[in-house]
Scaffold this active site. Structure first.
Site, PDB file in Angstrom:
ATOM      1  N   SER A 187       0.817  -1.216   0.000  1.00 39.98           N
ATOM      2  CA  SER A 187       0.000   0.000   0.000  1.00 39.98           C
ATOM      3  C   SER A 187       0.848   1.263   0.000  1.00 39.98           C
ATOM      4  CB  SER A 187      -0.915   0.013   1.235  1.00 39.98           C
ATOM      5  OG  SER A 187      -1.741  -1.133   1.231  1.00 39.98           O
ATOM      6  N   GLU A 247       3.661  -1.011  14.902  1.00 38.05           N
ATOM      7  CA  GLU A 247       4.231   0.293  14.526  1.00 38.05           C
ATOM      8  C   GLU A 247       5.126   0.882  15.605  1.00 38.05           C
ATOM      9  OE1 GLU A 247       0.971  -0.480  14.566  1.00 38.05           O
ATOM     10  OE2 GLU A 247       0.584  -0.770  12.437  1.00 38.05           O
ATOM     11  N   PHE A 281      -1.715   5.001  11.197  1.00 44.09           N
ATOM     12  CA  PHE A 281      -1.037   4.041  12.082  1.00 44.09           C
ATOM     13  C   PHE A 281       0.319   4.561  12.564  1.00 44.09           C
ATOM     14  CE2 PHE A 281      -3.651   0.944   9.407  1.00 44.09           C
ATOM     15  CZ  PHE A 281      -4.742   1.057  10.260  1.00 44.09           C
ATOM     16  N   ASP A 320     -12.347   3.271   2.876  1.00 46.46           N
ATOM     17  CA  ASP A 320     -11.970   2.588   4.120  1.00 46.46           C
ATOM     18  C   ASP A 320     -12.646   3.214   5.341  1.00 46.46           C
ATOM     19  OD1 ASP A 320     -10.449   0.479   3.263  1.00 46.46           O
ATOM     20  OD2 ASP A 320      -8.555   1.581   3.307  1.00 46.46           O
ATOM     21  N   ARG A 330      -3.411   7.970  -1.217  1.00 48.49           N
ATOM     22  CA  ARG A 330      -3.695   6.668  -1.795  1.00 48.49           C
ATOM     23  C   ARG A 330      -4.073   6.769  -3.274  1.00 48.49           C
ATOM     24  NH1 ARG A 330      -8.288   3.747  -3.043  1.00 48.49           N
ATOM     25  NH2 ARG A 330      -8.154   1.485  -2.756  1.00 48.49           N
TER      26      ARG A 330
END
Lengths: 250, 319
Positions: free
Chosen positions: B37, B58, B83, B116, B166
């Site tokens: 991603s 993370e 994240f 999402d 994205r």
């Protein structure tokens, strides 16, 4: 030091100091003339509140001066409240927030392997610190990345900030936890110097897996009124208490 | 690998830059899953021995990166923007506080991320990282600028955070112009004397569209791609305070603490002029198509045009 600063963490410094002296006196490769020697072994004091132990050791090997030590926790001092690599030569990690040192040490260990260097990375954890989830993220990653140059010492003094660990939130069998993550584990009396040196020798030579030494210690070791006393986790001794402590330690 | 296309996502540029950075043997890449991603996957394919895969963890990744940086490596650590925020304190205490050179990339930032939903749509990352002393904060607008700015990180001594997007957006730059970009210097995309639109990320395209439409109505806008949120190009802001006399900030980010806030902090203490902020109001997103969400949250070219008109009226209240 903590008396002069009127604050600090004497209990966890006294539980750790025997282990640190043994490590620096036997197996740790370092150069007091050039504390930033690139290929030195790393010592990551993840329980960075034991800074008085670290600074005392650096005084003994000539990296810090008496003046540095006596300005502990004062503005501008090389001896910050928690060990800090930005302020002190010979300190390899900036601590103060528990749970981070093992990950940092793993990064040092992976880098050493990438460089095909023989340097080893020693990380000292507090036992209360194993309550942090990040410790176990790092423990899992260390075996996956075959960090056989990573050596952990857990100062198992059984006390955290507020009280005994068993009262606050028991951490259970730390040895079997590390073992289940694929680490090679040994336990030792952290104040029996010959036993400590023996286990450090073993850990240095062991190549199969990351290594974890659970060192059973006494918080406030050597000072009667501090031993096993949770109130001396983060409290400096008064002038009277200091006098008694120094007599007992002598 | 895309090259001739006129569209791309900034995350693609990040992935390409990592491959170019590989010439330096000290450059290493850290992943917390999601390499496909963030686009660090291309580096991982080519240089598996210099890629450290740390799983969905993370907090550990950020301190492993710090440890590697302290040992002479130049780590690029990436995951979703949201994240990275899970490791806020690790980044604050382990990376920013130590000044170690660790480059963090958070992809999939903003409402633009789309379907999402709110858990993935970081609308606060730029604000968070901007508060950390010594941290360089970047948010490029297209794939070419993301590639160029990531590549320039090799010269940066100190930590950085870059947000990438994205989804594909129009390419703002071309290959001949891209090398003139510089970390810390806002990029002037259009000149006009009525208002200065200061935009970042995916909103640069919307801002250019608004400026074009406004020009037809006689309002001339300067448009800046402010790809570096910190350090802010204050010399440029000072010049535009004089030349244009008012600002519209545009970001796919909360209006609390982001690009608009950093401009407000500067101009209010130096040369106060009217400022209108176009961004995500103080609320969370939801699932949906990117363009529909941008409509819903009021961050379209039309919203920018409205803000420009309001700002020009504030500058010239008698008109």
């Amino acid at each position: 030091m903590t008396n002069a600063a009127r604050s600090g963490h004497p209990g966890g410094s006294l539980s750790a100091i025997d282990l640190m002296v043994a490590l620096y006196g036997t197996n740790l490769r370092f150069n007091p003339i050039n504390p930033n020697w690139e290929d030195r072994d790393r010592f990551i004091l993840s329980k960075g509140h034991a800074s008085p132990a670290m600074y005392s050791l650096l005084l003994q090997i000539g990296v810090l001066s008496e003046e540095d030590i006596m300005t502990f926790r004062k503005m501008g001092s090389a001896c910050q409240g928690h060990v800090d690599m930005s302020w002190t030569s010979g300190v390899d990690f900036s601590a103060g927030s528990l749970g981070m040192g093992l990950s940092f040490g793993l990064g040092c260990a992976i880098a050493a392997k990438m460089d095909s260097s023989e340097r080893k990375v020693w990380v000292m954890l507090g036992d209360g610190e194993t309550q942090e989830g990040q410790i176990w993220e790092a423990a899992m990653a260390a075996t996956y990345h075959n960090a056989t140059n990573l050596k952990v010492i857990v100062d198992r003094n059984r006390i955290q900030n507020d009280d005994f660990i068993e009262v606050q939130m028991g951490v259970g069998d730390v040895a079997s936890k590390f073992s289940s993550f694929g680490w090679e584990v040994r336990e030792v009396d952290g104040h029996d110097m010959s036993a400590v040196v023996e286990v450090l020798d073993w850990a240095t030579d062991f190549q199969g897996d990351p290594v974890c030494i659970i060192a059973h210690t006494t918080k406030g070791k050597g000072v009667s009124f501090m031993e096993d006393n949770p109130s001396f986790h983060g409290k400096a001794p008064t002038d009277e208490e200091l006098e008694i402590a120094l007599e007992e330690l002598a | 690998m895309m090259d001739s296309s006129t569209n791309g996502a900034s995350r693609d540029g990040y992935g390409r830059a990592l491959l170019r950075l590989a010439d330096d043997p000290n450059v290493v890449v850290l992943e917390a899953d999601l390499g496909k991603s963030t686009k660090s996957c291309h580096f991982r394919s080519e240089y598996p021995n210099r890629t450290v895969s740390l799983g969905i963890a993370e907090q550990n990744m950020m301190l492993v990166a710090a440890g590697m940086a302290s040992s002479g490596k130049i780590p690029f650590a990436s995951t979703f923007a949201i994240f990275t925020e899970r490791a806020f304190e690790q980044i604050r205490n382990g990376i920013a506080r130590t000044g170690l050179t660790v480059h963090i990339c958070g992809s999939h930032g903003g409402i633009h991320t789309g379907s999402d939903g709110s858990s993935a749509q970081s609308i606060e990352d730029l604000a968070i990282y901007r508060t950390m002393p010594g941290m360089t904060v970047l948010h490029p607008c297209d794939d070419l600028s993301a590639e160029e700015l990531t590549y320039q990180l090799k010269e940066l001594d100190g930590p950085s955070y870059m947000r990438t997007a994205r989804n594909n957006t129009a390419r703002i730059y071309d290959h001949s112009r891209i090398s003139s970009l510089k970390i810390g210097s806002g990029s002037v995309l259009r000149n006009g004397g009525d208002v200065a639109i200061i935009a970042c990320g995916v909103m640069v395209e919307q801002s250019l569209q608004a400026a074009s439409e406004l020009s037809e109505n006689g309002i001339e806008c300067t448009v800046i791609d402010m790809h570096t949120i910190k350090p802010l190009d204050t010399a440029l802001i000072d010049r535009l305070s004089v030349d244009c006399g008012c600002f519209v900030s545009v970001e796919d980010h909360s209006v609390v603490g982001g690009l608009g806030s950093t401009i407000a902090e500067w101009i209010s203490q130096n040369r106060p002029v009217p400022l209108e902020m176009v961004g995500v109001d103080d609320r969370f997103g939801e699932s949906g198509d990117s363009s529909a969400l941008m409509e819903l949250f009021g961050i379209t070219a039309g919203d920018i045009s409205e803000a420009v008109k309001k700002c020009v009226n504030r500058k010239n209240p008698t008109q």
